[in-house]
Design a protein around this motif. Structure first.
Motif, short mmCIF file in Angstrom:
data_model
loop_
_atom_site.label_atom_id
_atom_site.label_comp_id
_atom_site.label_asym_id
_atom_site.label_seq_id
_atom_site.Cartn_x
_atom_site.Cartn_y
_atom_site.Cartn_z
N ARG A 1 -4.99 0.69 1.62
CA ARG A 1 -4.24 -0.13 2.57
C ARG A 1 -3.50 0.79 3.54
O ARG A 1 -3.15 1.91 3.19
CB ARG A 1 -3.25 -1.02 1.85
CG ARG A 1 -3.91 -2.12 1.05
CD ARG A 1 -2.86 -3.02 0.46
NE ARG A 1 -3.45 -4.08 -0.32
CZ ARG A 1 -3.45 -5.36 0.05
NH1 ARG A 1 -2.91 -5.72 1.18
NH2 ARG A 1 -4.00 -6.27 -0.72
N SER A 2 -3.19 0.26 4.71
CA SER A 2 -2.42 1.01 5.69
C SER A 2 -0.95 1.01 5.28
O SER A 2 -0.51 0.19 4.46
CB SER A 2 -2.56 0.38 7.07
OG SER A 2 -1.88 -0.86 7.12
N CYS A 3 -0.18 1.91 5.87
CA CYS A 3 1.25 1.97 5.58
C CYS A 3 1.93 0.66 5.94
O CYS A 3 2.80 0.18 5.21
CB CYS A 3 1.90 3.13 6.32
SG CYS A 3 1.34 4.75 5.72
N LYS A 4 1.52 0.06 7.04
CA LYS A 4 2.10 -1.22 7.46
C LYS A 4 1.84 -2.30 6.41
O LYS A 4 2.73 -3.08 6.06
CB LYS A 4 1.52 -1.63 8.82
CG LYS A 4 2.13 -2.87 9.39
CD LYS A 4 1.57 -3.15 10.78
CE LYS A 4 2.20 -4.38 11.38
NZ LYS A 4 1.73 -4.60 12.75
N GLU A 5 0.61 -2.35 5.91
CA GLU A 5 0.27 -3.34 4.88
C GLU A 5 1.04 -3.08 3.59
O GLU A 5 1.49 -4.02 2.94
CB GLU A 5 -1.23 -3.29 4.58
CG GLU A 5 -2.10 -3.78 5.71
CD GLU A 5 -3.58 -3.52 5.46
OE1 GLU A 5 -4.37 -4.39 5.84
OE2 GLU A 5 -3.94 -2.47 4.90
#
Length: 66
Positions: free
Chosen positions: A3-7
């Motif tokens: 997952r991305s950091c934002k997610e």
């Protein structure tokens, strides 16, 4: 896929409000193990939530004495 950091930061926040599913917990732990920035953000979020909860409890206790 990671997952991305934002997610992940969204998932950390959601984890304070609801039980995360097994896959969500695994993905979160994998990302936090590899990403120092998200670990720091997660720690800060937990600290802020605890502080806010503590203040709320203190206010409720104080209001009960009035």
């Amino acid at each position: 896929m990671m997952r991305s950091c934002k997610e992940v930061t969204r998932l950390v926040s959601q984890g304070e409000e609801r039980d995360l599913g097994f896959l969500e917990r695994v993905e979160l732990r994998m990302h936090l193990a590899a990403c120092r920035g998200c670990r720091n953000a997660s720690d800060q979020l937990r600290f802020l939530r605890r502080a806010a909860r503590s203040l709320q409890e203190e206010d409720e206790h104080t209001a009960g004495r009035a």
